[in-house]
Design an enzyme around this catalytic site. Structure first.
Site, PDB file in Angstrom:
ATOM      1  N   ASP A   1      39.033  -8.794  13.574  1.00  0.00           N
ATOM      2  CA  ASP A   1      38.966  -8.974  12.123  1.00  0.00           C
ATOM      3  C   ASP A   1      40.053  -9.899  11.602  1.00  0.00           C
ATOM      4  O   ASP A   1      40.012 -10.313  10.442  1.00  0.00           O
ATOM      5  CB  ASP A   1      39.013  -7.623  11.393  1.00  0.00           C
ATOM      6  CG  ASP A   1      40.277  -6.825  11.670  1.00  0.00           C
ATOM      7  OD1 ASP A   1      40.678  -6.746  12.842  1.00  0.00           O
ATOM      8  OD2 ASP A   1      40.857  -6.269  10.704  1.00  0.00           O
ATOM      9  N   HIS A   2      40.995 -10.265  12.470  1.00  0.00           N
ATOM     10  CA  HIS A   2      42.079 -11.148  12.048  1.00  0.00           C
ATOM     11  C   HIS A   2      42.000 -12.554  12.657  1.00  0.00           C
ATOM     12  O   HIS A   2      42.770 -13.425  12.243  1.00  0.00           O
ATOM     13  CB  HIS A   2      43.433 -10.521  12.382  1.00  0.00           C
ATOM     14  CG  HIS A   2      43.783  -9.371  11.501  1.00  0.00           C
ATOM     15  ND1 HIS A   2      44.683  -9.461  10.464  1.00  0.00           N
ATOM     16  CD2 HIS A   2      43.328  -8.098  11.474  1.00  0.00           C
ATOM     17  CE1 HIS A   2      44.773  -8.289   9.851  1.00  0.00           C
ATOM     18  NE2 HIS A   2      43.955  -7.443  10.449  1.00  0.00           N
TER      19      HIS A   2
ATOM     20  N   ASP B   1      48.817  -6.097  10.045  1.00  0.00           N
ATOM     21  CA  ASP B   1      48.595  -4.659  10.240  1.00  0.00           C
ATOM     22  C   ASP B   1      49.828  -4.026  10.867  1.00  0.00           C
ATOM     23  O   ASP B   1      50.277  -4.455  11.935  1.00  0.00           O
ATOM     24  CB  ASP B   1      47.398  -4.428  11.172  1.00  0.00           C
ATOM     25  CG  ASP B   1      46.093  -4.908  10.572  1.00  0.00           C
ATOM     26  OD1 ASP B   1      46.118  -5.504   9.480  1.00  0.00           O
ATOM     27  OD2 ASP B   1      45.044  -4.698  11.207  1.00  0.00           O
TER      28      ASP B   1
ATOM     29  N   HIS C   1      43.201  -8.592  17.030  1.00  0.00           N
ATOM     30  CA  HIS C   1      42.031  -7.805  16.670  1.00  0.00           C
ATOM     31  C   HIS C   1      41.063  -8.759  15.983  1.00  0.00           C
ATOM     32  O   HIS C   1      41.477  -9.602  15.178  1.00  0.00           O
ATOM     33  CB  HIS C   1      42.399  -6.643  15.750  1.00  0.00           C
ATOM     34  CG  HIS C   1      42.868  -5.431  16.484  1.00  0.00           C
ATOM     35  ND1 HIS C   1      43.642  -4.443  15.897  1.00  0.00           N
ATOM     36  CD2 HIS C   1      42.663  -5.029  17.774  1.00  0.00           C
ATOM     37  CE1 HIS C   1      43.899  -3.491  16.795  1.00  0.00           C
ATOM     38  NE2 HIS C   1      43.328  -3.826  17.928  1.00  0.00           N
TER      39      HIS C   1
ATOM     40  N   HIS D   1      51.874  -2.113  15.473  1.00  0.00           N
ATOM     41  CA  HIS D   1      50.439  -1.852  15.416  1.00  0.00           C
ATOM     42  C   HIS D   1      50.022  -1.276  16.768  1.00  0.00           C
ATOM     43  O   HIS D   1      50.880  -1.037  17.631  1.00  0.00           O
ATOM     44  CB  HIS D   1      49.703  -3.152  15.070  1.00  0.00           C
ATOM     45  CG  HIS D   1      48.280  -2.964  14.648  1.00  0.00           C
ATOM     46  ND1 HIS D   1      47.869  -1.921  13.851  1.00  0.00           N
ATOM     47  CD2 HIS D   1      47.160  -3.697  14.928  1.00  0.00           C
ATOM     48  CE1 HIS D   1      46.567  -2.016  13.645  1.00  0.00           C
ATOM     49  NE2 HIS D   1      46.110  -3.082  14.298  1.00  0.00           N
TER      50      HIS D   1
ATOM     51  N   HIS E   1      44.712  -5.276   3.061  1.00  0.00           N
ATOM     52  CA  HIS E   1      44.056  -4.585   4.177  1.00  0.00           C
ATOM     53  C   HIS E   1      43.535  -3.231   3.694  1.00  0.00           C
ATOM     54  O   HIS E   1      43.832  -2.172   4.241  1.00  0.00           O
ATOM     55  CB  HIS E   1      45.010  -4.417   5.368  1.00  0.00           C
ATOM     56  CG  HIS E   1      44.272  -4.274   6.674  1.00  0.00           C
ATOM     57  ND1 HIS E   1      43.896  -3.057   7.179  1.00  0.00           N
ATOM     58  CD2 HIS E   1      43.842  -5.194   7.555  1.00  0.00           C
ATOM     59  CE1 HIS E   1      43.275  -3.228   8.339  1.00  0.00           C
ATOM     60  NE2 HIS E   1      43.222  -4.534   8.584  1.00  0.00           N
TER      61      HIS E   1
ATOM     62  N   HIS F   1      47.768 -10.813  14.958  1.00  0.00           N
ATOM     63  CA  HIS F   1      47.435 -10.086  16.190  1.00  0.00           C
ATOM     64  C   HIS F   1      45.979 -10.367  16.541  1.00  0.00           C
ATOM     65  O   HIS F   1      45.211 -10.888  15.726  1.00  0.00           O
ATOM     66  CB  HIS F   1      47.694  -8.589  16.039  1.00  0.00           C
ATOM     67  CG  HIS F   1      46.830  -7.908  15.023  1.00  0.00           C
ATOM     68  ND1 HIS F   1      47.003  -8.083  13.669  1.00  0.00           N
ATOM     69  CD2 HIS F   1      45.788  -7.042  15.153  1.00  0.00           C
ATOM     70  CE1 HIS F   1      46.108  -7.357  13.014  1.00  0.00           C
ATOM     71  NE2 HIS F   1      45.351  -6.722  13.898  1.00  0.00           N
TER      72      HIS F   1
END
Length: 304
Positions: free
Chosen positions: A66-67, A209, A64, A138, A267, A62
């Site tokens: 941080d990914h 996530d 976000h 998510h 995570h 996804h």
């Protein structure tokens, strides 16, 4: 064929001293690819000595940051190393990722980038396995990924070949074991005559996530390894629900319902960076064969 999973980043949302942002490196035979690419992934790859040369596919769960934010440095580094092979990047909402690449001028890299959107049930096929995307839950559009190895041929029955069919040991055995028919003493011998039942391939599932879902249970059914979001303890379940994550207990319940062989929690919230035992204890009450991922942990997934 070697199937090895190396955790390059196991933190939740923000990195800590102990844990980098999410990224998982997979070696499957001659193929090497990433699941997610958080900040600093290329440095983690250098420390783990997994290399960039044969990294041809990156699967993002996804968008976000941080990914996926680590993509930008990684792409630049591979270009500076004069890469020429195309790089495939798979993600939900791929048009957003394409737009970001355009903004940063990545049409000037030394190699082409192919960005493709994957939705629930869509797959990428390789010679001996496939990677299937599945819908997760998510707070933004997201998918998980399952690596599913093709069925393998059955074991070669040497006794039947030699004693019952009279075929001498040697090159003819090798042909039959590869699935090729032969002619012996004027008779057609097919592989089915000397091979046992087909054997199930390996399966590894990574959720990214997500909240626990029935779709994850369905996809992970009888998996050799389930890598599941386990950001919090059950006492923070309300926050897990609000932020679209899972508790360690919920991850274990998914593993148990799916009948997987091994569960890896990842995570991990920075609350537990120095002591993951509360997460591990909570999960093990439900599913015994559970571990918590650490940065640079490597797991070889062997045949059952």
């Amino acid at each position: 064929m070697l199937l090895k999973i190396t955790f390059l980043g196991t933190s939740g949302t923000i990195p800590s001293v102990e844990r980098n942002s999410p990224a998982i490196f997979v070696q499957f035979g001659g193929h090497r690819f990433l699941f997610d690419c958080g900040e600093g992934t290329q440095r983690q790859m250098m420390i783990a000595k997994v290399g960039f040369r044969n990294l041809d596919n990156i699967f993002i769960t996804h968008l976000h940051t941080d990914h996926f934010i680590g993509l930008f440095g990684l792409l630049e580094t591979m270009s500076l190393n004069e890469r020429t092979k195309p790089l495939n990047i798979f993600a939900p909402k791929a048009k957003v990722l394409k737009a970001l690449f355009d903004v940063f001028g990545y049409d000037g890299l030394s190699y082409p980038i192919n960005v493709r959107e994957l939705k629930d049930g869509e797959e990428v096929k390789f010679d001996d396995f496939r990677v299937i995307a599945f819908k997760t839950q998510h707070i933004v559009q997201s998918v998980g990924y399952a690596i599913i190895e093709n069925e393998r041929r059955g074991k070669f029955n040497r006794k039947k070949a030699e004693k019952e069919l009279g075929i001498p040991p040697g090159p003819l055995y090798a042909k039959l074991a590869r699935g090729e028919s032969i002619v012996w003493n004027g008779k057609l011998i097919t592989p089915e005559m000397v091979l046992g039942e087909k054997r199930k391939g390996r399966k590894v599932v990574y959720t990214g996530d997500t909240r626990p879902t029935e779709r994850t249970i369905e996809v992970a059914r009888n998996a050799d390894l389930l890598i599941h979001d386990a950001s919090f303890r059950e006492e923070l379940k309300d926050w897990a629900i609000e932020s679209g994550h899972s508790t360690a207990k919920e991850a274990a319940e998914v593993a148990k319902a799916a009948g997987v062989k091994k569960l890896v929690l990842t995570h991990i919230s920075t609350r537990y960076s120095k002591d993951v035992s509360p997460l591990l204890e909570e999960a093990k009450e439900i599913f015994k064969n559970t571990i918590v991922a650490e940065d640079f942990l490597s797991l070889e997934v062997k045949y059952g």
